[in-house]
Design an enzyme around this catalytic site. Structure first.
Site, PDB file in Angstrom:
ATOM      1  N   ALA A   1       0.843  -1.201   0.000  1.00 44.39           N
ATOM      2  CA  ALA A   1       0.000   0.000   0.000  1.00 44.39           C
ATOM      3  C   ALA A   1       0.874   1.245   0.000  1.00 44.39           C
ATOM      4  CB  ALA A   1      -0.921   0.007   1.218  1.00 44.39           C
ATOM      5  N   ASP A   2       0.340   2.302  -0.564  1.00 44.39           N
ATOM      6  CA  ASP A   2       1.025   3.595  -0.518  1.00 44.39           C
ATOM      7  C   ASP A   2      -0.029   4.690  -0.474  1.00 44.39           C
ATOM      8  OD1 ASP A   2       3.537   5.081  -0.545  1.00 44.39           O
ATOM      9  OD2 ASP A   2       2.855   5.858  -2.474  1.00 44.39           O
ATOM     10  N   THR A   3       0.265   5.750   0.275  1.00 40.46           N
ATOM     11  CA  THR A   3      -0.718   6.821   0.482  1.00 40.46           C
ATOM     12  C   THR A   3      -0.124   8.178   0.126  1.00 40.46           C
ATOM     13  OG1 THR A   3      -1.732   5.573   2.290  1.00 40.46           O
ATOM     14  CG2 THR A   3      -2.202   7.926   2.223  1.00 40.46           C
TER      15      THR A   3
ATOM     16  N   THR B   1      -5.076   6.253  -1.242  1.00 43.27           N
ATOM     17  CA  THR B   1      -4.239   5.096  -0.948  1.00 43.27           C
ATOM     18  C   THR B   1      -4.371   4.092  -2.087  1.00 43.27           C
ATOM     19  OG1 THR B   1      -4.499   5.372   1.431  1.00 43.27           O
ATOM     20  CG2 THR B   1      -3.746   3.228   0.672  1.00 43.27           C
ATOM     21  N   GLY B   2      -3.238   3.628  -2.570  1.00 48.25           N
ATOM     22  CA  GLY B   2      -3.209   2.573  -3.577  1.00 48.25           C
ATOM     23  C   GLY B   2      -2.864   1.265  -2.894  1.00 48.25           C
TER      24      GLY B   2
END
Lengths: 212, 212
Positions: A85-87, A121-122
């Site tokens: 995840a990345d935000t 978020t991805g």
């Protein structure tokens, strides 16, 4: 959505490819046991190379899971699911990640004060199939956050607490930063860094694939 | 909004007239030291007697603070601020408090599934003035919560976790119940039982009254 499958889910080896203590906390909230294995993927993609902030964070999330997938395959570890995840925070065409220093945090908060911004978020998921190859899925989730008007004095007091430093956009909704926020529209956990509800629906699909 | 006044605020004796561990946690998140003194006010008002759910929860909150105010005045305790709060869930003219038992929780969740409802918290504040009388203020805050569609099996699994039992509407957004929620519109902490942002703006007014 997955409460009734928790016993079976907990027989799986699930890896979180992120060192964020908040993401771990959110997933464990579901009652799912996970192992944390921070990815060494360098987070240096340029948002300008992507058509949307959502695609940008998904690509970073994918970089994290794939690095872990390569590593655990080489070590022949029996892993069932890898979560990346990345935000980021988006405001008027600007993308904010984690602040570089106190001054950077001050400038970010100064821009966010009195306005609504988006937290994106991805998430990228790699689930092991029965033929030992990976099934990949991905999504991004957007939550709108409305900040109160902030005086310079208040921003500086907040920066002094050090809370802003390791957080996208320079604030933590789950900390004292929560008092700066008038309201949100969307998934709260997404603002903390992990979209809990959407994740559970993807997890349900993966669980059904495993049962077949 | 009050981060820069924390040192001075912490010289005050502040009482939370509620036994909710979540309300204590939210207020302490601000860095404010409080003392918990649960009110003995019986929460038996009838929502039908009030023009709105907001007025109903404010009246219960007021019952809590005033009971404490009477008690600490009798004991001549030097108290500066008493905080009372009450939360309910409203859907289509129905008001839900805490479920009476598992069956009641099941029925509440069955009604909430697939729909948006409102969470309303009423707050009543009693601040000691320099002439030793009380300054009272009150407000209610509404947050909209959108539930995912829930199967009976999922609801029963969730009820079995016991999480629903001490919570208005039969769910906890901060627990595993968070996975049942698609999104919210408004203050997240209000859904947990205490509207953090609005509270800080009232606290700021009280702080300014104290300085005069």
């Amino acid at each position: 959505m997955i409460i009734q499958f928790l016993n079976e889910l907990n027989k799986k080896n699930i890896i979180l490819a992120s060192s964020s203590p908040r993401r771990k906390e959110i997933i464990e909230k579901l009652g799912i046991a996970i192992q944390v294995l921070p990815s060494t993927f360098e987070e240096n993609l340029d948002p300008k190379d992507f058509s949307s902030p959502g695609n940008y964070v998904i690509e970073t999330a994918k970089g994290k899971t794939r690095e872990i997938a390569g590593r655990v395959s080489a070590e022949q570890k029996p892993i069932d699911l890898i979560i990346g995840a990345d935000t980021c925070v988006a405001l008027g065409g600007n993308i904010f990640g984690k602040p570089k220093d106190d001054k950077d945090a001050f400038q970010m908060l100064k821009k966010l004060g009195g306005k609504s911004h988006e937290v994106i978020t991805g998430v990228h998921l790699m689930a092991k199939k029965s033929d030992n190859t990976w099934h990949e899925s991905e999504f991004s989730e957007v939550t709108t956050v409305k900040f109160a008007s902030l005086t310079d004095e208040l921003i500086q007091s907040y920066v002094n607490t050090k809370e802003p430093m390791d957080k996208a956009g320079g604030y933590g909704i789950q900390g004292i930063g929560g008092s700066l926020i008038e309201g949100i529209d969307g998934d709260y956990y997404n603002v903390m860094g992990f979209p809990l509800h959407r994740f559970t629906s993807y997890l349900l699909s993966i669980f059904e694939m495993w049962k077949m």
